[in-house]
Design an enzyme around this catalytic site. Structure first.
Site, mmCIF file in Angstrom:
data_model
loop_
_atom_site.group_PDB
_atom_site.id
_atom_site.type_symbol
_atom_site.label_atom_id
_atom_site.label_comp_id
_atom_site.label_asym_id
_atom_site.label_seq_id
_atom_site.Cartn_x
_atom_site.Cartn_y
_atom_site.Cartn_z
ATOM 1 N N HIS A 154 0.717 -1.232 -0.008
ATOM 2 C CA HIS A 154 0.014 0.094 -0.137
ATOM 3 C C HIS A 154 0.892 1.512 -0.219
ATOM 4 O O HIS A 154 0.197 2.296 -0.515
ATOM 5 C CB HIS A 154 -1.115 0.215 1.309
ATOM 6 C CG HIS A 154 -2.345 -0.466 1.623
ATOM 7 N ND1 HIS A 154 -2.177 -1.698 0.348
ATOM 8 C CD2 HIS A 154 -3.400 -0.335 1.376
ATOM 9 C CE1 HIS A 154 -3.096 -2.659 0.194
ATOM 10 N NE2 HIS A 154 -4.701 -1.279 1.317
ATOM 11 N N HIS A 210 0.998 -2.169 9.329
ATOM 12 C CA HIS A 210 2.313 -2.270 8.869
ATOM 13 C C HIS A 210 2.893 -1.992 9.930
ATOM 14 O O HIS A 210 2.669 -1.752 11.138
ATOM 15 C CB HIS A 210 2.670 -2.033 7.963
ATOM 16 C CG HIS A 210 2.448 -2.513 6.719
ATOM 17 N ND1 HIS A 210 2.575 -4.045 5.914
ATOM 18 C CD2 HIS A 210 1.038 -2.382 5.303
ATOM 19 C CE1 HIS A 210 1.416 -4.072 4.828
ATOM 20 N NE2 HIS A 210 0.494 -3.711 5.203
#
Length: 250
Positions: A154, A210
């Site tokens: 992403h 993340h």
């Protein structure tokens, strides 16, 4: 139509500010670092965008490269044609092929790294390891949990796509309003809207998802892909070339 033209004029005034374009890579780095620190400290509370099933993630980010190609393909074709030849337009369109190859290569590399560095676990306790399952896809298919070095795709695609779009929107800053048609104006507004969504979702990724190193590496890969093409390679003769600049339109 007058309202559309007014919006376009406002947007072009923004992007004519050199710092708006040159500072964008630095903005992504700052967001990645700051957002990661906020995530680690737990200062940001959960929200609608902390759920990966939010509308922008499902219908935009998950297919982000598709949105980028669908909007840039006609925009480059039309905006690069002003005072230029069809040969030049075709040459410029190859920049989308290069960008797609970079996107595919990086995405494949991220998945490969996660596969070779990961293991399959039965649960979050990580007490049982399924050594015979060697890929994330196979692990998830069995309903288990895969843990590996997960570089943020992403962070990569949102930064890279934004930088590519902003570069390709430059011709609009120098095309006279008399040449612009409603189709081109609408494409330009849509591209700006997509960039705004990408930056917002990049921020959400930084503060909600993340690990620190995963996001920073993903961001740096996106910036590197942009730098190697638009800054290093495209100014050279044997390349797709840069989008028409102001002196070329004059």
């Amino acid at each position: 139509m007058a309202a559309v033209g007014s919006v376009v004029n406002t947007l072009t005034s923004l992007w004519r500010q050199q710092c708006a374009r040159t500072c964008l890579p630095h903005l992504f780095v700052c967001i990645s670092f700051t957002g990661s620190i906020l995530k680690e400290t737990g200062l940001v509370t959960e929200s609608y965008f902390s759920n990966s099933k939010n509308v922008l993630n499902l219908y935009f980010v998950k297919v982000s490269w598709g949105w980028t190609i669908v909007l840039l393909l006609p925009f480059i074709s039309y905006s690069n044609l002003y005072n230029r030849s069809y040969t030049f337009v075709l040459r410029r369109l190859t920049s989308l092929l290069v960008a797609t190859l970079i996107w595919y290569t990086c995405t494949w590399a991220f998945f490969y790294i996660e596969d070779i560095t990961g293991s399959c676990y039965e649960s979050d306790t990580k007490q049982v390891i399924f050594g015979d399952i060697t890929t994330k896809a196979a692990c998830r298919k069995e309903g288990f949990i895969w843990e590996g070095f997960d570089i943020s795709g992403h962070s990569f695609i949102l930064a890279y796509s934004s930088l590519v779009i902003v570069e390709e929107m430059v011709p609009m800053l120098h095309i006279p309003q008399s040449y612009r048609k409603i189709f081109l104006d609408c494409l330009y507004i849509a591209l700006n809207a997509i960039v705004a969504i990408w930056i917002w979702m990049f921020l959400c990724t930084s503060v909600y998802f993340h690990d620190f190193i995963d996001k920073v590496l993903g961001t740096l890969c996106g910036i590197l892909g942009w730098y190697l093409t638009y800054v290093f390679w495209y100014p050279m003769p044997f390349s797709p070339g840069l989008p028409p600049q102001q002196k070329q339109h004059a």
